[in-house]
Design a protein around this motif. Structure first.
Motif, PDB file in Angstrom:
ATOM      1  N   ILE A  32      63.464 117.736  70.677  1.00 26.57           N
ATOM      2  CA  ILE A  32      63.751 116.518  71.783  1.00 26.57           C
ATOM      3  C   ILE A  32      65.108 116.727  72.483  1.00 26.57           C
ATOM      4  O   ILE A  32      65.962 117.008  71.880  1.00 26.57           O
ATOM      5  N   SER A  33      65.095 116.365  73.596  1.00 27.17           N
ATOM      6  CA  SER A  33      66.302 116.221  74.409  1.00 27.17           C
ATOM      7  C   SER A  33      66.228 115.366  75.490  1.00 27.17           C
ATOM      8  O   SER A  33      65.202 114.885  75.896  1.00 27.17           O
ATOM      9  N   ARG A  34      67.412 115.109  76.279  1.00 23.46           N
ATOM     10  CA  ARG A  34      67.543 114.199  77.226  1.00 23.46           C
ATOM     11  C   ARG A  34      68.522 114.705  78.316  1.00 23.46           C
ATOM     12  O   ARG A  34      69.354 115.327  78.189  1.00 23.46           O
TER      13      ARG A  34
ATOM     14  N   CYS B  63      63.412 111.497  67.863  1.00 26.35           N
ATOM     15  CA  CYS B  63      64.151 110.300  68.441  1.00 26.35           C
ATOM     16  C   CYS B  63      65.479 111.058  68.709  1.00 26.35           C
ATOM     17  O   CYS B  63      66.053 111.668  68.123  1.00 26.35           O
ATOM     18  N   ILE B  64      66.104 110.623  70.129  1.00 21.41           N
ATOM     19  CA  ILE B  64      67.280 110.855  70.395  1.00 21.41           C
ATOM     20  C   ILE B  64      67.957 109.696  70.888  1.00 21.41           C
ATOM     21  O   ILE B  64      67.608 109.143  71.336  1.00 21.41           O
ATOM     22  N   THR B  65      69.116 109.694  70.356  1.00 19.35           N
ATOM     23  CA  THR B  65      70.012 108.412  70.282  1.00 19.35           C
ATOM     24  C   THR B  65      71.185 108.633  71.543  1.00 19.35           C
ATOM     25  O   THR B  65      70.956 109.683  72.421  1.00 19.35           O
ATOM     26  N   VAL B  66      72.300 107.701  71.692  1.00 20.37           N
ATOM     27  CA  VAL B  66      73.209 107.832  72.713  1.00 20.37           C
ATOM     28  C   VAL B  66      74.385 108.811  72.191  1.00 20.37           C
ATOM     29  O   VAL B  66      74.528 109.142  71.052  1.00 20.37           O
TER      30      VAL B  66
ATOM     31  N   ALA C 208      72.930 113.324  66.871  1.00 20.58           N
ATOM     32  CA  ALA C 208      72.030 114.363  66.477  1.00 20.58           C
ATOM     33  C   ALA C 208      70.544 113.776  66.421  1.00 20.58           C
ATOM     34  O   ALA C 208      70.341 112.588  66.191  1.00 20.58           O
ATOM     35  N   PRO C 209      69.514 114.588  66.744  1.00 19.11           N
ATOM     36  CA  PRO C 209      68.209 113.746  67.001  1.00 19.11           C
ATOM     37  C   PRO C 209      67.497 113.829  65.640  1.00 19.11           C
ATOM     38  O   PRO C 209      67.896 114.527  64.504  1.00 19.11           O
TER      39      PRO C 209
ATOM     40  N   THR D 243      72.567 100.173  64.995  1.00 15.19           N
ATOM     41  CA  THR D 243      71.550  99.716  63.740  1.00 15.19           C
ATOM     42  C   THR D 243      70.459 100.706  63.962  1.00 15.19           C
ATOM     43  O   THR D 243      69.703 100.800  63.046  1.00 15.19           O
ATOM     44  N   LEU D 244      70.445 101.766  64.968  1.00 11.90           N
ATOM     45  CA  LEU D 244      69.325 102.707  64.988  1.00 11.90           C
ATOM     46  C   LEU D 244      69.964 103.882  63.988  1.00 11.90           C
ATOM     47  O   LEU D 244      70.975 104.360  64.223  1.00 11.90           O
ATOM     48  N   THR D 245      69.023 104.014  62.995  1.00  8.92           N
ATOM     49  CA  THR D 245      69.565 105.249  62.014  1.00  8.92           C
ATOM     50  C   THR D 245      68.178 106.004  61.840  1.00  8.92           C
ATOM     51  O   THR D 245      66.810 105.744  62.066  1.00  8.92           O
ATOM     52  N   ASP D 246      68.599 107.152  61.064  1.00  7.18           N
ATOM     53  CA  ASP D 246      67.351 107.822  60.731  1.00  7.18           C
ATOM     54  C   ASP D 246      66.271 107.328  59.823  1.00  7.18           C
ATOM     55  O   ASP D 246      65.154 107.829  59.883  1.00  7.18           O
ATOM     56  N   ALA D 247      66.892 106.203  59.327  1.00  4.65           N
ATOM     57  CA  ALA D 247      65.812 105.432  58.273  1.00  4.65           C
ATOM     58  C   ALA D 247      65.072 104.626  59.247  1.00  4.65           C
ATOM     59  O   ALA D 247      63.859 103.795  58.695  1.00  4.65           O
TER      60      ALA D 247
END
Length: 132
Positions: free
Chosen positions: A69-71, A49-52, A56-57, A108-112
């Motif tokens: 992963i990259s964007r 997963c990669i966020t905004v 860090a992915p 709210t998006l986290t590693d967990a």
């Protein structure tokens, strides 16, 4: 949001593949992107997963050190570089996207949570087969 994956195929063990997922119908830079996979008879597994904002992915334990992963926000595309492929990597790989949400200014998006949360959009999947 529409997602279209490409780049799957057949590769020998130890080889590499790069998957791409092109997004449309969204403001791409506001979205977190993830890759999942599902092998026959197995549950869906979070791969990466990669966020905004250059966060860090995150990676599933089974692919750490082998997948990246990259964007590219200019191209509305997310990539999954897969190196050191193993037969157990054989699966259908899906791209998923979700607009990042915030609670009191904190994502709210986290590693967990990334591998178990509901995503707004999914691609149709691309088959990756690794031969031994």
């Amino acid at each position: 949001v529409q997602l279209v994956e490409s780049g799957g195929g057949l590769v020998q063990a130890g080889g590499s593949l790069r998957l791409s997922c092109a997004a449309s119908g969204c403001t791409f830079e506001y979205y977190a992107l993830a890759w999942f996979r599902q092998a026959p008879g197995k549950e869906r597994e979070g791969v990466a997963c990669i966020t905004v904002n250059d966060g860090a992915p995150w990676y599933g334990d089974s692919v750490k050190g082998r997948f990246t992963i990259s964007r590219d926000n200019a191209r509305n595309t997310v990539y999954l570089q897969m190196n050191g492929l193993k037969p157990e990597d054989t699966a259908v790989y899906f791209c998923a996207a979700d607009r990042v949400k915030y609670s009191f200014g904190v994502p709210t998006l986290t590693d967990a949570t990334w591998s178990s949360m509901d995503y707004e959009a999914w691609g149709q999947g691309t088959q990756v087969t690794v031969s031994s």
